[in-house]
Design a protein around this motif. Structure first.
Motif, short mmCIF file in Angstrom:
data_model
loop_
_atom_site.label_atom_id
_atom_site.label_comp_id
_atom_site.label_asym_id
_atom_site.label_seq_id
_atom_site.Cartn_x
_atom_site.Cartn_y
_atom_site.Cartn_z
N PHE A 51 -5.30 11.50 -3.45
CA PHE A 51 -4.96 11.18 -5.16
C PHE A 51 -3.96 9.99 -4.72
O PHE A 51 -3.70 9.18 -5.66
CB PHE A 51 -4.64 12.75 -6.18
CG PHE A 51 -3.81 11.23 -6.83
CD1 PHE A 51 -3.97 11.42 -8.53
CD2 PHE A 51 -1.95 11.89 -6.94
CE1 PHE A 51 -3.02 10.71 -9.08
CE2 PHE A 51 -1.46 11.15 -8.09
CZ PHE A 51 -1.88 10.56 -9.69
N THR A 52 -2.97 10.68 -3.91
CA THR A 52 -2.60 8.77 -3.45
C THR A 52 -2.49 7.87 -3.02
O THR A 52 -2.41 7.11 -2.79
CB THR A 52 -1.45 9.78 -2.48
OG1 THR A 52 -2.12 10.37 -1.70
CG2 THR A 52 -0.14 11.02 -2.58
N LEU A 53 -3.92 8.33 -2.69
CA LEU A 53 -4.81 7.01 -1.66
C LEU A 53 -5.03 6.34 -2.74
O LEU A 53 -5.10 4.96 -3.19
CB LEU A 53 -5.74 7.66 -0.72
CG LEU A 53 -5.61 7.58 0.72
CD1 LEU A 53 -6.85 8.67 1.16
CD2 LEU A 53 -4.65 5.91 1.13
N VAL A 97 -4.36 2.46 -3.33
CA VAL A 97 -5.20 1.19 -3.66
C VAL A 97 -4.88 0.66 -5.42
O VAL A 97 -4.93 -0.59 -5.57
CB VAL A 97 -6.22 1.90 -3.63
CG1 VAL A 97 -7.50 1.30 -4.68
CG2 VAL A 97 -6.38 2.67 -2.46
N LEU A 98 -4.19 1.39 -6.35
CA LEU A 98 -4.54 1.23 -7.88
C LEU A 98 -2.54 -0.05 -7.27
O LEU A 98 -2.75 -0.91 -7.96
CB LEU A 98 -3.43 2.40 -8.16
CG LEU A 98 -3.37 1.50 -10.12
CD1 LEU A 98 -3.74 0.84 -10.48
CD2 LEU A 98 -2.61 3.00 -10.69
N LEU A 140 0.53 -1.31 0.07
CA LEU A 140 -0.04 0.24 0.04
C LEU A 140 1.62 1.53 -0.30
O LEU A 140 0.87 1.93 -1.09
CB LEU A 140 -1.28 -0.19 0.90
CG LEU A 140 -1.62 0.77 1.37
CD1 LEU A 140 -2.82 1.55 0.44
CD2 LEU A 140 -2.62 1.26 2.68
N LEU A 141 2.32 1.43 0.84
CA LEU A 141 2.36 2.73 1.29
C LEU A 141 3.97 2.90 -0.73
O LEU A 141 3.84 4.16 -0.16
CB LEU A 141 3.58 2.40 2.34
CG LEU A 141 2.86 2.54 3.60
CD1 LEU A 141 3.50 1.99 4.81
CD2 LEU A 141 1.98 4.02 3.65
N ALA A 193 -10.57 -4.98 -11.43
CA ALA A 193 -10.62 -3.31 -10.10
C ALA A 193 -9.38 -3.05 -10.51
O ALA A 193 -9.08 -1.42 -10.36
CB ALA A 193 -10.53 -4.29 -9.05
N ALA A 194 -8.60 -3.11 -10.70
CA ALA A 194 -7.40 -2.94 -11.34
C ALA A 194 -7.23 -2.05 -12.01
O ALA A 194 -7.02 -0.82 -12.66
CB ALA A 194 -5.73 -3.95 -11.51
N LEU A 195 -8.52 -2.68 -13.67
CA LEU A 195 -8.16 -1.65 -14.42
C LEU A 195 -8.92 -0.13 -14.39
O LEU A 195 -9.06 0.76 -14.96
CB LEU A 195 -8.72 -2.84 -15.02
CG LEU A 195 -9.29 -1.98 -17.06
CD1 LEU A 195 -7.97 -1.87 -17.61
CD2 LEU A 195 -10.40 -3.38 -17.96
N ALA A 196 -10.30 -0.63 -13.41
CA ALA A 196 -11.27 0.08 -12.77
C ALA A 196 -9.90 0.81 -11.90
O ALA A 196 -10.20 2.87 -12.82
CB ALA A 196 -12.23 0.01 -12.48
N VAL A 197 -9.53 0.92 -11.30
CA VAL A 197 -8.64 1.79 -10.43
C VAL A 197 -8.12 2.45 -11.44
O VAL A 197 -7.59 3.76 -10.99
CB VAL A 197 -7.82 0.84 -9.29
CG1 VAL A 197 -6.84 1.85 -8.58
CG2 VAL A 197 -9.50 0.78 -8.27
#
Length: 341
Positions: A160-162, A166-167, A127-128, A204-208
């Protein structure tokens, strides 16, 4: 800005891509670990699937940090001092994950604790690291000396960084599911669960990715970009989408093709980041006293870059040979014989 400084700008992103692809599936397996492995036997399979390779995969992150320090010391100083707490949390997670590996097999009484440590030690970096990349891309507050001037850790968290965090997390999880589906014994429930998780994670990766791209362009987050790389940015963005779609489609026929397509998506995502950042190394956010750190202001001497290039020509082939040997040695699905060691 010289030829060598441009070369090392993109070489550092190559090292980042190597880490994103290789240690990405390691971290993804750790994040998915509590959700796909339902008993000690399946947990052992999940750990064994990355056991021979995880420590070698982390070398790419260390090498990228070392290359940044040697090639662009000003950028290294700003990022590592500004992200000090975040970097320490990432290192803490990687250490905890390594400790859990060593103790899980030999300390049966505390296995539940080591399972939690394995999960948290994978989740924190996954995540970080994405949050950190989002900050470098969107910009951080800097003073006249080029030092980070924001609130430690909390100042790095924005919508944006969140989203970038998530991406990165979802990409790691999709890679982890792809790897587990590839390595788990054929016909096992673990392999079935990993395969079922792989497809929704890729969607989900594509959507994010679409949301992050729209946020960056419409929200004015993206830094000033080099116009000559515009075609490459469009190409890499299209390739990210194409690779994720290919991974989704290939998963219905071949676990290997699905994993390779997922890895290609990670590679293209880093390529898109590199082309979008160039020639910036660290972007200064709006209202900063200091200017952005670029290739022109942060590059090491030509002599240093020359020596680094010579070392690269010697060291990189050796690292690649090491990885080829390791992955070839431990290729194929895990068997009962593998679990006996």
């Amino acid at each position: 800005m010289t030829v060598l400084s441009v070369l090392w700008f993109f070489l550092i992103f190559v090292l980042i891509a190597g880490y994103f692809i290789l240690d990405g599936f390691d971290l993804g397996v750790g994040v998915l670990y509590p959700f796909v492995a339902k008993n000690d036997e399946e947990r052992a399979v999940a750990r064994r699937s990355i056991g021979p390779v995880w420590d070698g995969n982390e070398v790419w992150l260390l090498t990228a940090g070392g290359a940044l320090f040697a090639a662009f010391p000003a950028a290294y100083a700003t990022t590592f001092s500004g992200f000090y707490l975040a970097v320490m949390l990432v290192l803490f997670g990687l250490i905890v994950r390594a400790v859990s590996f060593e103790f899980w097999a030999g300390d049966r009484a505390w296995r539940k604790l080591w399972d939690v440590c394995f999960f948290l030690g994978s989740l924190l970096p996954a995540l970080l690291l994405g949050v950190a990349v989002g900050n470098i891309f969107a910009g951080i507050p800097m003073d006249a000396n080029g030092d980070y001037a924001g609130i430690p850790l909390l100042g790095l968290v924005t919508p944006f960084t969140l989203l970038t965090g998530v991406l990165g997390l979802v990409m790691f999880m999709a890679a982890g599911a792809s790897w587990l589906a590839l390595k788990a014994p054929e016909g096992s429930e673990l392999r079935s669960r990993a395969a079922k998780l792989r497809m929704p994670l890729q969607v989900a990766a594509l959507a994010v990715f679409v949301v992050v791209s729209a946020f960056a362009l419409a929200g004015g987050v993206a830094p000033e970009m080099a116009p000559e790389l515009g075609i490459l940015r469009v190409l890499f963005a299209a390739l990210v989408v194409a690779a994720l779609v290919a991974a989704f489609v290939a998963g219905k026929k071949s676990d290997l093709l699905a994993f390779l397509a997922q890895s290609a998506a990670a590679l293209c995502l880093v390529g898109l980041l590199a082309c979008s950042m160039f020639p910036n190394l660290v972007v200064a956010s709006a209202g900063s006293v200091g200017d952005a750190i670029t290739l022109m202001s942060a590059g090491a001497s030509e002599l240093s870059l020359t020596y680094m290039t010579i070392i690269l020509c010697i060291g990189l082939p050796l690292v690649l040979v090491y990885h080829v040997v390791i992955y070839r040695t431990f290729r194929g699905r895990l068997t009962e014989k593998d679990m006996a060691h």
